[in-house]
Write a protein that holds these residues in place. Structure first.
Motif, PDB file in Angstrom:
ATOM      1  N   PHE A 260      16.624  13.351  -4.556  1.00 48.80           N
ATOM      2  CA  PHE A 260      15.505  12.614  -5.023  1.00 48.80           C
ATOM      3  C   PHE A 260      15.646  11.921  -6.353  1.00 48.80           C
ATOM      4  CE2 PHE A 260      11.365  11.452  -5.446  1.00 48.80           C
ATOM      5  CZ  PHE A 260      11.023  11.203  -6.944  1.00 48.80           C
ATOM      6  N   LEU A 261      15.439  10.336  -6.453  1.00 52.76           N
ATOM      7  CA  LEU A 261      15.842   9.473  -7.625  1.00 52.76           C
ATOM      8  C   LEU A 261      13.684   9.723  -8.700  1.00 52.76           C
ATOM      9  CD1 LEU A 261      18.459   7.092  -7.222  1.00 52.76           C
ATOM     10  CD2 LEU A 261      18.270   9.737  -8.144  1.00 52.76           C
ATOM     11  N   GLY A 262      14.185   9.346  -7.861  1.00 56.16           N
ATOM     12  CA  GLY A 262      12.223   8.803  -8.328  1.00 56.16           C
ATOM     13  C   GLY A 262      11.118   8.151  -7.152  1.00 56.16           C
ATOM     14  N   VAL A 263      10.342   7.870  -7.737  1.00 59.92           N
ATOM     15  CA  VAL A 263       9.390   7.243  -6.448  1.00 59.92           C
ATOM     16  C   VAL A 263       8.023   6.151  -7.760  1.00 59.92           C
ATOM     17  CG1 VAL A 263       7.303   9.193  -6.449  1.00 59.92           C
ATOM     18  CG2 VAL A 263       7.396   7.490  -5.096  1.00 59.92           C
ATOM     19  N   ILE A 264       7.270   5.526  -7.049  1.00 57.65           N
ATOM     20  CA  ILE A 264       6.501   4.387  -7.827  1.00 57.65           C
ATOM     21  C   ILE A 264       5.275   4.814  -6.790  1.00 57.65           C
ATOM     22  CG2 ILE A 264       7.743   2.237  -6.840  1.00 57.65           C
ATOM     23  CD1 ILE A 264       6.754   1.097  -9.743  1.00 57.65           C
ATOM     24  N   THR A 265       4.209   4.657  -7.858  1.00 57.58           N
ATOM     25  CA  THR A 265       2.416   3.879  -6.661  1.00 57.58           C
ATOM     26  C   THR A 265       2.958   2.442  -6.323  1.00 57.58           C
ATOM     27  OG1 THR A 265       1.056   3.380  -8.842  1.00 57.58           O
ATOM     28  CG2 THR A 265       1.234   6.331  -7.644  1.00 57.58           C
ATOM     29  N   TRP A 266       2.503   2.464  -5.071  1.00 54.41           N
ATOM     30  CA  TRP A 266       1.760   1.323  -4.341  1.00 54.41           C
ATOM     31  C   TRP A 266       1.230   0.163  -5.699  1.00 54.41           C
ATOM     32  CZ3 TRP A 266      -2.514  -1.705  -4.893  1.00 54.41           C
ATOM     33  CH2 TRP A 266      -3.999  -1.041  -5.177  1.00 54.41           C
TER      34      TRP A 266
ATOM     35  N   SER B 160       0.700  -1.006  -0.059  1.00 54.12           N
ATOM     36  CA  SER B 160       0.206   0.441   0.082  1.00 54.12           C
ATOM     37  C   SER B 160       0.929   1.157   0.377  1.00 54.12           C
ATOM     38  CB  SER B 160      -1.270  -0.054   1.486  1.00 54.12           C
ATOM     39  OG  SER B 160       0.165   0.436   2.384  1.00 54.12           O
ATOM     40  N   TYR B 161       1.864   0.706  -0.479  1.00 46.53           N
ATOM     41  CA  TYR B 161       3.010   2.502  -0.127  1.00 46.53           C
ATOM     42  C   TYR B 161       3.645   2.878  -1.158  1.00 46.53           C
ATOM     43  CZ  TYR B 161       3.536   1.367   5.247  1.00 46.53           C
ATOM     44  OH  TYR B 161       2.932   0.828   6.109  1.00 46.53           O
ATOM     45  N   SER B 162       3.716   4.111  -1.849  1.00 51.34           N
ATOM     46  CA  SER B 162       4.606   4.044  -2.690  1.00 51.34           C
ATOM     47  C   SER B 162       6.085   4.293  -2.382  1.00 51.34           C
ATOM     48  CB  SER B 162       4.693   6.118  -2.517  1.00 51.34           C
ATOM     49  OG  SER B 162       2.795   5.774  -3.115  1.00 51.34           O
ATOM     50  N   MET B 163       6.726   4.084  -3.206  1.00 57.48           N
ATOM     51  CA  MET B 163       8.372   3.566  -2.864  1.00 57.48           C
ATOM     52  C   MET B 163       9.227   4.506  -3.743  1.00 57.48           C
ATOM     53  SD  MET B 163       8.736   0.980  -0.713  1.00 57.48           S
ATOM     54  CE  MET B 163      10.178   0.662  -1.037  1.00 57.48           C
ATOM     55  N   GLY B 164      10.215   5.601  -2.921  1.00 56.92           N
ATOM     56  CA  GLY B 164      11.095   5.596  -3.705  1.00 56.92           C
ATOM     57  C   GLY B 164      12.606   5.127  -3.131  1.00 56.92           C
ATOM     58  N   TRP B 165      13.528   6.330  -4.385  1.00 57.66           N
ATOM     59  CA  TRP B 165      14.905   5.728  -4.325  1.00 57.66           C
ATOM     60  C   TRP B 165      15.765   6.896  -4.208  1.00 57.66           C
ATOM     61  CZ3 TRP B 165      17.469   0.842  -4.128  1.00 57.66           C
ATOM     62  CH2 TRP B 165      16.724  -0.120  -4.000  1.00 57.66           C
ATOM     63  N   PHE B 166      16.544   6.801  -3.289  1.00 58.75           N
ATOM     64  CA  PHE B 166      17.397   8.615  -2.815  1.00 58.75           C
ATOM     65  C   PHE B 166      18.781   7.948  -3.408  1.00 58.75           C
ATOM     66  CE2 PHE B 166      14.379  11.806  -1.731  1.00 58.75           C
ATOM     67  CZ  PHE B 166      13.443  11.231  -1.493  1.00 58.75           C
ATOM     68  N   ARG B 167      19.676   9.345  -3.631  1.00 59.92           N
ATOM     69  CA  ARG B 167      21.238   8.951  -3.495  1.00 59.92           C
ATOM     70  C   ARG B 167      21.737  10.425  -2.719  1.00 59.92           C
ATOM     71  NH1 ARG B 167      22.408   9.277 -10.142  1.00 59.92           N
ATOM     72  NH2 ARG B 167      22.651  11.479  -9.988  1.00 59.92           N
TER      73      ARG B 167
ATOM     74  N   TYR C 209       7.529   8.936 -11.213  1.00 58.98           N
ATOM     75  CA  TYR C 209       7.837  10.379 -11.223  1.00 58.98           C
ATOM     76  C   TYR C 209       9.196   9.814 -11.033  1.00 58.98           C
ATOM     77  CZ  TYR C 209       8.460  15.113 -11.063  1.00 58.98           C
ATOM     78  OH  TYR C 209       8.722  16.679 -10.976  1.00 58.98           O
ATOM     79  N   TYR C 210      10.111  11.242 -11.894  1.00 55.85           N
ATOM     80  CA  TYR C 210      11.792  10.256 -12.053  1.00 55.85           C
ATOM     81  C   TYR C 210      12.284  12.056 -12.062  1.00 55.85           C
ATOM     82  CZ  TYR C 210      10.947   6.074 -13.385  1.00 55.85           C
ATOM     83  OH  TYR C 210      10.370   4.676 -13.942  1.00 55.85           O
ATOM     84  N   ALA C 211      13.413  12.346 -11.187  1.00 54.85           N
ATOM     85  CA  ALA C 211      13.855  13.311 -11.092  1.00 54.85           C
ATOM     86  C   ALA C 211      14.448  14.042 -12.607  1.00 54.85           C
ATOM     87  CB  ALA C 211      15.225  13.627 -10.370  1.00 54.85           C
ATOM     88  N   ALA C 212      15.064  14.785 -12.916  1.00 52.05           N
ATOM     89  CA  ALA C 212      15.179  15.506 -14.719  1.00 52.05           C
ATOM     90  C   ALA C 212      16.703  15.163 -14.833  1.00 52.05           C
ATOM     91  CB  ALA C 212      15.303  16.730 -14.717  1.00 52.05           C
ATOM     92  N   SER C 213      17.303  14.836 -13.757  1.00 50.46           N
ATOM     93  CA  SER C 213      18.366  14.176 -13.941  1.00 50.46           C
ATOM     94  C   SER C 213      19.445  12.558 -13.683  1.00 50.46           C
ATOM     95  CB  SER C 213      19.804  14.134 -12.652  1.00 50.46           C
ATOM     96  OG  SER C 213      18.899  13.709 -11.363  1.00 50.46           O
ATOM     97  N   VAL C 214      17.679  12.297 -13.746  1.00 46.28           N
ATOM     98  CA  VAL C 214      17.800  10.457 -13.873  1.00 46.28           C
ATOM     99  C   VAL C 214      16.792   9.955 -14.965  1.00 46.28           C
ATOM    100  CG1 VAL C 214      19.243  10.376 -11.666  1.00 46.28           C
ATOM    101  CG2 VAL C 214      16.209   9.906 -12.356  1.00 46.28           C
ATOM    102  N   LYS C 215      16.022  11.188 -15.373  1.00 46.63           N
ATOM    103  CA  LYS C 215      14.259  10.336 -16.601  1.00 46.63           C
ATOM    104  C   LYS C 215      15.701  10.223 -17.733  1.00 46.63           C
ATOM    105  CE  LYS C 215      10.463  12.160 -17.775  1.00 46.63           C
ATOM    106  NZ  LYS C 215       9.809  13.395 -18.345  1.00 46.63           N
TER     107      LYS C 215
END
Length: 126
Positions: free
Chosen positions: A46-52, A30-37, A58-64
């Motif tokens: 912030f790098l990106g996130v995905i819904t549950w 039920s959680y959105s999951m994100g990645w950071f570095r 959704y992605y940061a411009a630097s890695v999209k």
């Protein structure tokens, strides 16, 4: 929820790597999951996130266009596929979980996430 990131390592520039984040706890799906570095001496990025459900990302411009987030709820795992890696991608990579999904989606700040993994180091050599 407990998160365990893995898959980091040393890779040459232009190469690819896939990180995994294994979650424990029945609420993972039920959680959105994100990645950071976080690179040495820099703030966590912030790098990106995905819904549950995995239907939105959704992605940061630097890695999209180079990085892709996916998830397998049956395995309680979220992935970060990283392609065309550059030396500036060198950092410790973290996964994180956000309990709340609503009008403020996508979450992009560290304060929006409730649970964090321990991080996995990615080193990209030139």
């Amino acid at each position: 929820v407990q998160l365990q990131a893995s898959g980091g390592g040393l890779v040459q520039a232009g190469g690819s790597l896939r990180l995994s984040c294994a979650a424990s706890g029945r609420s993972f799906t039920s959680y959105s999951m994100g990645w950071f570095r976080q690179a040495p001496g820099k703030e966590r990025e912030f790098l990106g996130v995905i819904t549950w459900s995995g239907d939105l990302t959704y992605y940061a411009a630097s890695v999209k266009g180079r990085f892709t987030i996916s998830r397998d709820n049956a395995r309680n795992t979220v992935y970060l596929q990283m392609n065309s890696l550059k030396p500036e991608d060198t950092a410790v990579y973290y996964c994180a979980a956000d309990r709340v999904y609503g009008v403020n989606w996508p979450p992009t700040t560290t304060s929006a996430f409730d649970y964090w993994g321990q991080g996995t180091l990615v080193t990209v050599s030139s």
